[in-house]
Every structure is written in C-alpha cells, then in structure tokens.
Write a protein that holds these residues in place. Sequence first.
Motif, PDB file in Angstrom:
ATOM      1  N   TYR A 237       0.826  -1.210   0.000  1.00 53.13           N
ATOM      2  CA  TYR A 237       0.000   0.000   0.000  1.00 53.13           C
ATOM      3  C   TYR A 237       0.859   1.257   0.000  1.00 53.13           C
TER       4      TYR A 237
ATOM      5  N   ASN B  27       2.035   2.057  -3.420  1.00 53.60           N
ATOM      6  CA  ASN B  27       0.987   2.337  -4.410  1.00 53.60           C
ATOM      7  C   ASN B  27       0.030   3.427  -3.918  1.00 53.60           C
TER       8      ASN B  27
ATOM      9  N   ILE C  98      -4.018   4.281  -4.839  1.00 53.00           N
ATOM     10  CA  ILE C  98      -5.042   4.245  -3.793  1.00 53.00           C
ATOM     11  C   ILE C  98      -5.745   5.598  -3.716  1.00 53.00           C
TER      12      ILE C  98
ATOM     13  N   GLN D 273      -6.631   5.895   4.790  1.00 49.51           N
ATOM     14  CA  GLN D 273      -6.042   7.024   4.070  1.00 49.51           C
ATOM     15  C   GLN D 273      -5.139   7.835   4.992  1.00 49.51           C
TER      16      GLN D 273
ATOM     17  N   LEU E 101      -1.808   6.067   5.481  1.00 50.96           N
ATOM     18  CA  LEU E 101      -0.931   6.210   4.315  1.00 50.96           C
ATOM     19  C   LEU E 101      -0.346   7.615   4.239  1.00 50.96           C
TER      20      LEU E 101
END
Length: 138
Positions: free
Chosen positions: A9, A12, A16, A121, A124
């Motif tokens: 994740y 990427n 996302i 979110q 990240l």
Amino acid sequence: MKVFDLGFYANNVRYIGFVSLVIGVAAWAVDLTGVVYECPYCRSQRTVIGLLGIILMMPNFRHWILRYVGSVLAFFGAFVAASQNFMGWKKISGGTFTFNEAIYIDPFILSGCALFIIIGQAWLLLMGEAPKGEPEQD
C-alpha cells in the motif's frame, strides 16, 4: 500475499488516492441522481474520502502542510463516520435496530466502511517513506 503487506500500500499510494477519488465521486453521483437519500453525514464522509484521495495523488503528499490538512480532514471525517455508526450501535442496545431494506445503502454499514477507508487514508498519509527494498511504483 501482497494484500497483507503494508509496503504494498505504501508503494501504491497514488493508485489508492485515485481509487479513493473515484469512490468519492461515485458516491456523490448516486446522491445527486437521487439513488440514495440526502444525508449530511454521508455527504461529509464522501467529500473527505475524495479530498484525501486528491491529497494522496499529489506529487509531494508527504509535505507537512498536506499532512496537516489531510489530518484535519481525516479527523473530521472519522468523527462524522464514527458518530453515524454509533447511532446504529445505540439502536442495537435499545433493541430497535434494523438494517435498511436495500442493505447496500444501509447507513450503519456504509459509515463503518467510510471509517475504515478514512483511517486507512490517514495512515498512508502519515506514515514515513515507503519501506526500503521495494521500488516505488508511482
């Protein structure tokens, strides 16, 4: 399995972010076309998901200003999602809970999904650089 690898994740993030933006726009589309009822909780959540998606797609999304703005948006969206979800838990405790006839638009389920998306979110956005050893796929 790569799905359970946080590095997947982290490497990427922009993809996302794009998927998040698509989710936000699609959710607004079903709202504006009248498929779902107007709900200020849902509208707040879908807006936050889309805006965080835009931030995650930015070239320098780890800049402190974007992290700060994203954190504020994420906190707001998570609070709204948790508040809406808690109303379902309150009904469960009171013995009055029922799922919506169209389960795919049930606010209890959708607010739980929004909460998971927004917190993901935020993770990240706030995590450090992508793990070493795997090249970024941006």
